[in-house]
Design a protein around this motif. Structure first.
Motif, PDB file in Angstrom:
ATOM      1  N   PHE A   1       0.795  -1.194   0.188  1.00 51.69           N
ATOM      2  CA  PHE A   1       0.065   0.011  -0.039  1.00 51.69           C
ATOM      3  C   PHE A   1       0.882   1.178  -0.014  1.00 51.69           C
ATOM      4  O   PHE A   1       1.706   1.291   0.522  1.00 51.69           O
ATOM      5  CB  PHE A   1      -0.850  -0.237   0.964  1.00 51.69           C
ATOM      6  N   PRO A   2       0.512   2.327  -0.839  1.00 50.62           N
ATOM      7  CA  PRO A   2       1.210   3.733  -0.677  1.00 50.62           C
ATOM      8  C   PRO A   2       0.623   4.335   0.959  1.00 50.62           C
ATOM      9  O   PRO A   2      -0.008   3.738   1.649  1.00 50.62           O
ATOM     10  CB  PRO A   2       0.505   4.322  -1.754  1.00 50.62           C
ATOM     11  N   PHE A   3       0.961   5.603   0.752  1.00 53.78           N
ATOM     12  CA  PHE A   3       0.463   6.461   2.025  1.00 53.78           C
ATOM     13  C   PHE A   3      -0.916   6.693   1.752  1.00 53.78           C
ATOM     14  O   PHE A   3      -1.641   6.766   0.801  1.00 53.78           O
ATOM     15  CB  PHE A   3       1.180   7.734   2.243  1.00 53.78           C
ATOM     16  N   MET A   4      -1.688   6.423   2.894  1.00 48.19           N
ATOM     17  CA  MET A   4      -2.910   6.817   2.771  1.00 48.19           C
ATOM     18  C   MET A   4      -3.510   8.428   3.213  1.00 48.19           C
ATOM     19  O   MET A   4      -2.512   9.025   4.023  1.00 48.19           O
ATOM     20  CB  MET A   4      -3.757   6.126   3.963  1.00 48.19           C
TER      21      MET A   4
ATOM     22  N   PRO B  93       1.054  -7.766  -5.460  1.00 44.25           N
ATOM     23  CA  PRO B  93       0.084  -6.753  -5.705  1.00 44.25           C
ATOM     24  C   PRO B  93       0.356  -5.398  -5.183  1.00 44.25           C
ATOM     25  O   PRO B  93       0.676  -5.063  -4.103  1.00 44.25           O
ATOM     26  CB  PRO B  93      -1.196  -7.396  -5.091  1.00 44.25           C
ATOM     27  N   ASN B  94       0.008  -4.342  -6.004  1.00 43.08           N
ATOM     28  CA  ASN B  94       0.308  -2.970  -5.595  1.00 43.08           C
ATOM     29  C   ASN B  94      -1.218  -2.386  -5.402  1.00 43.08           C
ATOM     30  O   ASN B  94      -1.779  -2.362  -6.597  1.00 43.08           O
ATOM     31  CB  ASN B  94       1.134  -2.206  -6.416  1.00 43.08           C
ATOM     32  N   ALA B  95      -1.419  -1.773  -4.480  1.00 38.34           N
ATOM     33  CA  ALA B  95      -2.574  -1.267  -4.038  1.00 38.34           C
ATOM     34  C   ALA B  95      -2.428   0.336  -4.246  1.00 38.34           C
ATOM     35  O   ALA B  95      -1.610   1.003  -4.130  1.00 38.34           O
ATOM     36  CB  ALA B  95      -3.234  -1.646  -2.618  1.00 38.34           C
ATOM     37  N   ALA B  96      -3.856   0.774  -4.582  1.00 40.32           N
ATOM     38  CA  ALA B  96      -4.054   2.461  -4.654  1.00 40.32           C
ATOM     39  C   ALA B  96      -5.010   2.889  -3.886  1.00 40.32           C
ATOM     40  O   ALA B  96      -6.126   1.946  -3.835  1.00 40.32           O
ATOM     41  CB  ALA B  96      -3.902   2.900  -6.087  1.00 40.32           C
ATOM     42  N   TYR B  97      -4.868   3.920  -2.971  1.00 40.04           N
ATOM     43  CA  TYR B  97      -6.010   4.452  -2.328  1.00 40.04           C
ATOM     44  C   TYR B  97      -6.745   5.604  -3.076  1.00 40.04           C
ATOM     45  O   TYR B  97      -6.323   6.260  -3.720  1.00 40.04           O
ATOM     46  CB  TYR B  97      -5.581   4.989  -1.011  1.00 40.04           C
ATOM     47  N   ILE B  98      -8.236   5.463  -2.791  1.00 40.69           N
ATOM     48  CA  ILE B  98      -8.893   6.682  -3.371  1.00 40.69           C
ATOM     49  C   ILE B  98     -10.244   6.779  -2.664  1.00 40.69           C
ATOM     50  O   ILE B  98     -10.468   5.956  -1.923  1.00 40.69           O
ATOM     51  CB  ILE B  98      -9.505   6.099  -4.740  1.00 40.69           C
ATOM     52  N   ILE B  99     -10.567   7.999  -2.227  1.00 37.60           N
ATOM     53  CA  ILE B  99     -11.639   8.315  -1.340  1.00 37.60           C
ATOM     54  C   ILE B  99     -13.033   8.102  -1.824  1.00 37.60           C
ATOM     55  O   ILE B  99     -13.035   7.976  -3.150  1.00 37.60           O
ATOM     56  CB  ILE B  99     -11.493   9.677  -0.847  1.00 37.60           C
ATOM     57  N   GLY B 100     -14.091   7.629  -1.025  1.00 34.48           N
ATOM     58  CA  GLY B 100     -15.244   7.221  -1.422  1.00 34.48           C
ATOM     59  C   GLY B 100     -16.180   8.315  -1.958  1.00 34.48           C
ATOM     60  O   GLY B 100     -15.729   9.564  -1.392  1.00 34.48           O
ATOM     61  N   PRO B 101     -17.043   8.189  -2.706  1.00 35.20           N
ATOM     62  CA  PRO B 101     -18.122   9.542  -3.186  1.00 35.20           C
ATOM     63  C   PRO B 101     -18.833  10.192  -1.914  1.00 35.20           C
ATOM     64  O   PRO B 101     -18.775  11.606  -1.931  1.00 35.20           O
ATOM     65  CB  PRO B 101     -19.061   8.836  -4.099  1.00 35.20           C
ATOM     66  N   TYR B 102     -19.317   9.421  -1.104  1.00 31.29           N
ATOM     67  CA  TYR B 102     -19.842  10.090   0.059  1.00 31.29           C
ATOM     68  C   TYR B 102     -19.032  10.959   0.903  1.00 31.29           C
ATOM     69  O   TYR B 102     -19.518  11.967   1.477  1.00 31.29           O
ATOM     70  CB  TYR B 102     -20.700   9.145   0.916  1.00 31.29           C
ATOM     71  N   SER B 103     -18.014  10.249   1.134  1.00 26.66           N
ATOM     72  CA  SER B 103     -16.794  11.038   2.098  1.00 26.66           C
ATOM     73  C   SER B 103     -16.263  12.145   1.319  1.00 26.66           C
ATOM     74  O   SER B 103     -16.032  13.245   2.057  1.00 26.66           O
ATOM     75  CB  SER B 103     -15.664   9.915   2.247  1.00 26.66           C
ATOM     76  N   LEU B 104     -15.985  12.026  -0.005  1.00 21.17           N
ATOM     77  CA  LEU B 104     -15.612  13.430  -0.771  1.00 21.17           C
ATOM     78  C   LEU B 104     -16.611  14.557  -0.900  1.00 21.17           C
ATOM     79  O   LEU B 104     -16.495  15.578  -0.487  1.00 21.17           O
ATOM     80  CB  LEU B 104     -15.097  12.999  -2.244  1.00 21.17           C
ATOM     81  N   ALA B 105     -17.885  14.192  -0.988  1.00 19.63           N
ATOM     82  CA  ALA B 105     -18.979  14.972  -0.954  1.00 19.63           C
ATOM     83  C   ALA B 105     -19.105  15.455   0.516  1.00 19.63           C
ATOM     84  O   ALA B 105     -19.145  17.044   0.824  1.00 19.63           O
ATOM     85  CB  ALA B 105     -20.308  14.463  -1.029  1.00 19.63           C
ATOM     86  N   GLY B 106     -18.690  14.856   1.672  1.00 17.01           N
ATOM     87  CA  GLY B 106     -18.519  15.330   3.230  1.00 17.01           C
ATOM     88  C   GLY B 106     -17.575  16.288   3.296  1.00 17.01           C
ATOM     89  O   GLY B 106     -17.759  17.243   3.798  1.00 17.01           O
ATOM     90  N   LEU B 107     -16.501  16.130   2.378  1.00 18.63           N
ATOM     91  CA  LEU B 107     -15.193  17.169   2.501  1.00 18.63           C
ATOM     92  C   LEU B 107     -15.600  18.387   1.709  1.00 18.63           C
ATOM     93  O   LEU B 107     -15.075  19.409   2.124  1.00 18.63           O
ATOM     94  CB  LEU B 107     -13.915  16.509   1.813  1.00 18.63           C
TER      95      LEU B 107
END
Length: 328
Positions: A58-61, A126-140
């Motif tokens: 995993f990269p940095f969150m 396996p290399n993972a990538a993080y991404i924010i979810g739609p509801y949480s991004l709307a919250g930001l």
């Protein structure tokens, strides 16, 4: 090798803690340097991989990077996670002033470039990538409280925000996959605040749309006690669920299909960061023993491991898991 072949190639219980922050002690860097510089972040992730040999890298969150790309002001302390200062999008008119950011510009490019470097060097894992979810991004964009109220007071505006957020995330996710991400981990922390019905309408349906738009495996991580929304999380079609410490994995395992990964969930703070090595060993052993009949289990932390976690405690997770043959 395809994702699952890479993940289970050792024949022992896979271990994939959500770690990035503790790596700063291996490269003598700051959190800020890693979140703003792809070369620095890659070197930190490389040191973590060399030290622990995780079964997913995993990269940095960072839950602020998409919001920053949309123009929001971000707090950037040296050795803590970044956060959004203000949440100015309170109307459809304000929403319409935003545009889809280019993943190869703004700070999104740091993570795209980090994934490229991971893909070039880490070919066996396996290399993972993080991404924010739609509801949480709307919250930001609008503020978490406002967004929760808008599920009832302004659902039309919220759905417009979610449609926009989903498109932002889809474009960024495609860039991460093109850069070499073997899987995408959607972070939807605000989702735990929703009832099952609200989750389906304001989070799950949009996550399902993202899952269908991407070519790589997708995992869903939601902080907190998500026991009551696990059925709705499964309905998104995601390939695995990363569940926080508050969820009793052993009691809910039968509710998760064998073709979905169950990822979790040692306490990242009380046990890994501030507990003893013996605490980690005890919790890891109990969890693995309780999940031994599940071939789809990946030992991990319940959430992101703090920067000041003891590296020996992280190592203890791996030492315990490596003793267990899958199905043994």
């Amino acid at each position: 090798m395809v994702f699952h072949e890479k993940l289970f190639k050792r024949g022992t219980v896979p271990v994939a803690p959500l770690m990035g922050l503790p790596g700063i002690h291996l490269t003598y860097t700051t959190v800020k340097e890693n979140l703003e510089n792809a070369e620095v972040q890659f070197e930190t992730i490389k040191k973590l991989k060399e030290r622990f040999e995780p079964d997913i890298v995993f990269p940095f969150m960072d839950l602020s990077v998409e919001a920053e790309a949309l123009g929001l002001e971000i707090k950037k302390p040296d050795n803590e996670s970044f956060s959004v200062k203000e949440h100015p999008i309170k109307s459809i008119e304000a929403l319409k002033q935003l545009s889809i950011p280019d993943p190869n510009s703004t700070r999104l490019s740091v993570f795209v470039e980090t994934i490229k470097k991971m893909r070039q060097e880490f070919t066996d894992t396996p290399n993972a990538a993080y991404i924010i979810g739609p509801y949480s991004l709307a919250g930001l964009l609008s503020g978490t409280e406002n967004t929760a109220m808008n599920t009832i007071m302004q659902p039309e505006f919220l759905h417009e925000s979610l449609k926009f957020a989903t498109k932002v995330i889809e474009v960024y996710g495609n860039a991460l996959i093109e850069a070499g991400a073997d899987c995408i981990c959607i972070l939807e922390p605000a989702g735990s605040l929703l009832s099952p019905q609200m989750f389906e309408e304001f989070a799950g349906n949009y996550i399902k749309e993202l899952k269908q738009s991407w070519s790589s495996p997708v995992f869903l991580h939601i902080c907190g006690n998500t026991t009551n929304i696990i059925p709705k999380m499964l309905e998104t079609g995601c390939d695995g669920l990363s569940l926080d410490t508050h969820v009793d994995l052993i009691s809910i395992k039968e509710n998760i299909p064998v073709n979905k990964l169950i990822i979790g969930n040692i306490n990242p703070v009380a046990t890994i960061a501030y507990g003893s090595k013996e605490d980690v060993e005890k919790e890891a052993n109990a969890l693995i023993e309780g999940m031994r009949d599940r071939k789809n289990f990946v030992l991990s932390s319940g959430c992101d491991i703090p920067a000041d976690a003891k590296l020996d405690n992280i190592q203890a997770m791996f030492d315990v898991a490596r003793k267990y043959d899958i199905g043994g």
